[in-house]
Design a protein around this motif. Structure first.
Motif, mmCIF file in Angstrom:
data_model
loop_
_atom_site.group_PDB
_atom_site.id
_atom_site.type_symbol
_atom_site.label_atom_id
_atom_site.label_comp_id
_atom_site.label_asym_id
_atom_site.label_seq_id
_atom_site.Cartn_x
_atom_site.Cartn_y
_atom_site.Cartn_z
ATOM 1 N N ARG A 50 0.835 -1.210 0.000
ATOM 2 C CA ARG A 50 0.000 0.000 0.000
ATOM 3 C C ARG A 50 0.868 1.257 0.000
ATOM 4 N NH1 ARG A 50 -2.521 -2.294 4.353
ATOM 5 N NH2 ARG A 50 -4.052 -3.778 3.654
ATOM 6 N N GLU A 51 1.963 1.218 0.768
ATOM 7 C CA GLU A 51 2.841 2.381 0.875
ATOM 8 C C GLU A 51 3.491 2.747 -0.457
ATOM 9 O OE1 GLU A 51 5.582 1.451 4.012
ATOM 10 O OE2 GLU A 51 4.066 1.726 5.570
ATOM 11 N N VAL A 52 3.688 1.754 -1.330
ATOM 12 C CA VAL A 52 4.298 2.042 -2.640
ATOM 13 C C VAL A 52 3.248 2.133 -3.744
ATOM 14 C CG1 VAL A 52 6.546 1.084 -2.005
ATOM 15 C CG2 VAL A 52 4.853 -0.383 -3.115
ATOM 16 N N GLY A 53 1.985 2.138 -3.363
ATOM 17 C CA GLY A 53 0.922 2.366 -4.337
ATOM 18 C C GLY A 53 0.399 1.146 -5.059
ATOM 19 N N VAL A 54 0.684 -0.030 -4.534
ATOM 20 C CA VAL A 54 0.167 -1.254 -5.152
ATOM 21 C C VAL A 54 -1.204 -1.544 -4.555
ATOM 22 C CG1 VAL A 54 0.505 -3.742 -5.456
ATOM 23 C CG2 VAL A 54 2.471 -2.188 -5.553
ATOM 24 N N HIS A 55 -2.188 -1.700 -5.428
ATOM 25 C CA HIS A 55 -3.552 -2.003 -4.992
ATOM 26 C C HIS A 55 -3.719 -3.519 -4.934
ATOM 27 C CE1 HIS A 55 -4.656 2.172 -5.481
ATOM 28 N NE2 HIS A 55 -4.025 2.148 -6.643
ATOM 29 N N VAL A 56 -4.171 -4.003 -3.797
ATOM 30 C CA VAL A 56 -4.352 -5.445 -3.602
ATOM 31 C C VAL A 56 -5.813 -5.720 -3.293
ATOM 32 C CG1 VAL A 56 -3.711 -7.448 -2.192
ATOM 33 C CG2 VAL A 56 -1.994 -5.713 -2.740
ATOM 34 N N ILE A 57 -6.385 -6.661 -4.000
ATOM 35 C CA ILE A 57 -7.745 -7.105 -3.689
ATOM 36 C C ILE A 57 -7.620 -8.135 -2.578
ATOM 37 C CG2 ILE A 57 -9.758 -8.349 -4.542
ATOM 38 C CD1 ILE A 57 -9.244 -7.143 -7.235
ATOM 39 N N LEU A 58 -8.246 -7.865 -1.461
ATOM 40 C CA LEU A 58 -8.069 -8.733 -0.300
ATOM 41 C C LEU A 58 -8.830 -10.042 -0.402
ATOM 42 C CD1 LEU A 58 -8.115 -6.036 2.506
ATOM 43 C CD2 LEU A 58 -6.148 -7.084 1.359
ATOM 44 N N THR A 59 -9.914 -10.056 -1.143
ATOM 45 C CA THR A 59 -10.662 -11.285 -1.366
ATOM 46 C C THR A 59 -11.159 -11.267 -2.803
ATOM 47 O OG1 THR A 59 -11.433 -11.283 0.922
ATOM 48 C CG2 THR A 59 -12.605 -12.703 -0.586
ATOM 49 N N GLY A 60 -10.963 -12.356 -3.497
ATOM 50 C CA GLY A 60 -11.451 -12.445 -4.865
ATOM 51 C C GLY A 60 -10.329 -12.444 -5.884
ATOM 52 N N GLU A 61 -10.611 -11.870 -7.049
ATOM 53 C CA GLU A 61 -9.671 -11.878 -8.157
ATOM 54 C C GLU A 61 -9.458 -10.469 -8.684
ATOM 55 O OE1 GLU A 61 -10.467 -15.978 -10.397
ATOM 56 O OE2 GLU A 61 -12.170 -14.616 -10.487
ATOM 57 N N THR A 62 -8.409 -10.278 -9.432
ATOM 58 C CA THR A 62 -8.103 -8.976 -10.016
ATOM 59 C C THR A 62 -9.290 -8.457 -10.810
ATOM 60 O OG1 THR A 62 -5.797 -9.619 -10.160
ATOM 61 C CG2 THR A 62 -6.458 -7.725 -11.460
#
Length: 85
Positions: A50-62
């Motif tokens: 998050r600190e480097v700007g990467v968005h992660v979906i916590l549950t599911g798929e891209t």
């Protein structure tokens, strides 16, 4: 030789199935799929991302970033990039 190859192939397939099952679990349960130290390490990694700007979906798929597209995988990525998603 053939028997050795068969055993190696079976072990490889079992390992591949284990990886697929692990991904399915992570997709369906998100952070709850990780227990103990793995959970803490995952939280730390997500914080860094998050600190480097990467968005992660916590549950599911891209593909959950944009459910209006009716494609998955590489075609979804191509459309998402065109939309500057």
């Amino acid at each position: 030789m053939g028997d050795l190859y068969t055993r190696a192939a079976m072990a490889s397939n079992a390992s591949e199935e284990s990886v697929k099952a692990s991904w399915a679990l992570a997709k369906s349960q998100g952070m709850d799929a990780f227990q103990g130290n793995a959970h803490l390490e995952c939280q730390a990694l997500l914080t860094l991302l998050r600190e480097v700007g990467v968005h992660v979906i916590l549950t599911g798929e891209t593909e959950d970033f944009d459910k209006l597209q009716n494609v998955k995988g590489a075609p979804w990525v191509s459309k998402a990039l065109k939309k500057n998603l």
